[in-house]
Design a protein around this motif. Structure first.
Motif, PDB file in Angstrom:
ATOM      1  N   ARG A   1      -8.025  -0.009   4.700  1.00  0.00           N
ATOM      2  CA  ARG A   1      -7.594  -0.881   3.482  1.00  0.00           C
ATOM      3  C   ARG A   1      -7.327  -2.365   4.405  1.00  0.00           C
ATOM      4  O   ARG A   1      -7.542  -3.801   4.303  1.00  0.00           O
TER       5      ARG A   1
ATOM      6  N   ARG B   1       2.744   1.691  -3.476  1.00  0.00           N
ATOM      7  CA  ARG B   1       1.218   2.065  -4.655  1.00  0.00           C
ATOM      8  C   ARG B   1       1.906   3.901  -4.128  1.00  0.00           C
ATOM      9  O   ARG B   1       1.228   4.585  -5.022  1.00  0.00           O
ATOM     10  N   SER B   2       1.541   4.222  -2.840  1.00  0.00           N
ATOM     11  CA  SER B   2       0.963   5.480  -2.343  1.00  0.00           C
ATOM     12  C   SER B   2       2.846   6.968  -2.648  1.00  0.00           C
ATOM     13  O   SER B   2       2.060   7.090  -2.601  1.00  0.00           O
TER      14      SER B   2
ATOM     15  N   LEU C   1      -4.841   3.686   5.006  1.00  0.00           N
ATOM     16  CA  LEU C   1      -4.702   2.332   4.970  1.00  0.00           C
ATOM     17  C   LEU C   1      -4.687   1.338   5.921  1.00  0.00           C
ATOM     18  O   LEU C   1      -5.065   0.449   5.691  1.00  0.00           O
TER      19      LEU C   1
ATOM     20  N   PHE D   1       1.037  -1.411  -0.049  1.00  0.00           N
ATOM     21  CA  PHE D   1      -0.219  -0.091   0.516  1.00  0.00           C
ATOM     22  C   PHE D   1       0.752   1.104  -0.240  1.00  0.00           C
ATOM     23  O   PHE D   1       0.866   2.116  -0.713  1.00  0.00           O
TER      24      PHE D   1
END
Length: 338
Positions: free
Chosen positions: A294, A261-262, A291, A258
């Motif tokens: 997720r 990607r961010s 986050l 995560f």
């Protein structure tokens, strides 16, 4: 080597130092620049090459490659001159284990040219400085490991050299004695000494060092002030404790993916399994809510989340991919034991 004007004389200037033991390249092109009057930290795990580097700088090992100068003196061409400028912890084990601490320090003092009276006075001062007065008449064979570390440093200060190599000086010390050692190092620097300090303890480097080199597998992989190194891995550190310890590895993977990607770059998340905590560098704190969503969508319950300024521990993991106190055990046999 790079030339410097007299006003720019450096305590240590090393370029491309190499040392091999058999097929192992224990030090692989280490370069260090240490200004006079500074505490320079060399941070790395066991087997990283820290002690081997110090031994080359202190003329105790001949480099297989590269060159180094101590206050402008070449360590290979002018070893006697270099030795007159340095003190090294650990090189004074003892003359005789049956002799007392006082007797050992007096012998070292006499070997360094002090008169009998000055040797006894200096020995008494150093034993008091390091909290060893009550053990002054005990034979060294009855000393604990911590007491021996303090006596090693005391011995290295007999001649008050301008440059001190302190190789993991607080290993084995209790917290009170460790704090005393830190204050002694600060006092030496206030008095004009230069200190090169190797350590595995990240808080020690953070507390004492004006500048830090991170060494791993024989190479300098980062160099800067503590704040510069912390800033290099993100403005903040994210710490997440998961409720179910069995889900810590899936959570680590999810968090790393995560954040990567961010952030638009690879982000590694480290794990402290004993407390089920995951740590990762974080540049944009606004993404923490996403986050958490997720993690919830993946049935991973978060017990605690904190965002703080990164520590050197997070820095070390981000740079090397492992903790400062872990390393391949096979590397320890030659690198720092040599």
């Amino acid at each position: 080597m790079t030339s410097h004007t007299p006003a720019e004389v450096l305590a240590i200037e090393a370029e491309g130092l190499v040392k091999t033991f058999g097929e192992q390249r224990a030090v692989d092109g280490v370069s260090l620049t240490v200004p006079q009057g500074a505490v320079y930290g060399v941070l790395g795990p066991n087997g990283a090459g820290k002690t081997t580097t110090i031994r080359m700088l202190a003329t105790l090992l001949r480099p297989d490659g590269g060159q180094a100068r101590i206050f402008g003196r070449d360590v290979v061409a002018e070893p006697t001159a270099v030795r007159s400028l340095i003190g090294v912890t650990g090189q004074y084990a003892s003359v005789d284990e049956k002799l007392s601490a006082t007797e050992n320090l007096v012998i070292f003092s006499r070997l360094l040219g002090l008169s009998r009276a000055d040797a006894r006075r200096k020995s008494a001062e150093l034993l008091e400085e390091f909290g060893l007065t009550e053990a002054a008449d005990k034979p060294l064979e009855n000393f604990s490991g911590g007491m021996r570390r303090r006596l090693d440093l005391a011995a290295s200060l007999i001649a008050t050299p301008p440059l001190l190599f302190l190789d993991e000086p607080t290993t084995g010390l209790d917290p009170r004695t460790r704090a005393q050692m830190w204050e002694t190092i600060r006092r030496l620097v206030r008095g004009g000494a230069t200190v090169l300090l190797t350590t595995q303890y990240l808080d020690e480097a953070d507390q004492l060092a004006d500048r830090i080199a991170v060494i791993d597998r024989g190479k300098v992989i980062a160099d800067g002030t503590s704040d510069e190194l912390k800033a290099s891995v993100g403005t903040s550190a994210l710490q997440i404790t998961v409720a179910d310890r069995e889900l810590i590895e899936p959570a680590r993977t999810l968090i790393g993916e995560f954040l990567s990607r961010s952030e638009g770059k690879l982000v590694e998340a480290s794990v402290s399994p004993e407390v089920a905590r995951i740590t990762a560098p974080l540049s944009d704190t606004t993404i923490t809510a996403d986050l958490l969503i997720r993690l919830r969508d993946n049935d991973i319950r978060v017990e605690e989340l904190t965002v703080s300024k990164p520590s050197l521990d997070e820095v070390f993991f981000a740079i090397t991919g492992h903790g400062a106190e872990s390393e391949d055990p096979a590397a320890d046999s030659d690198t720092d034991a040599a």
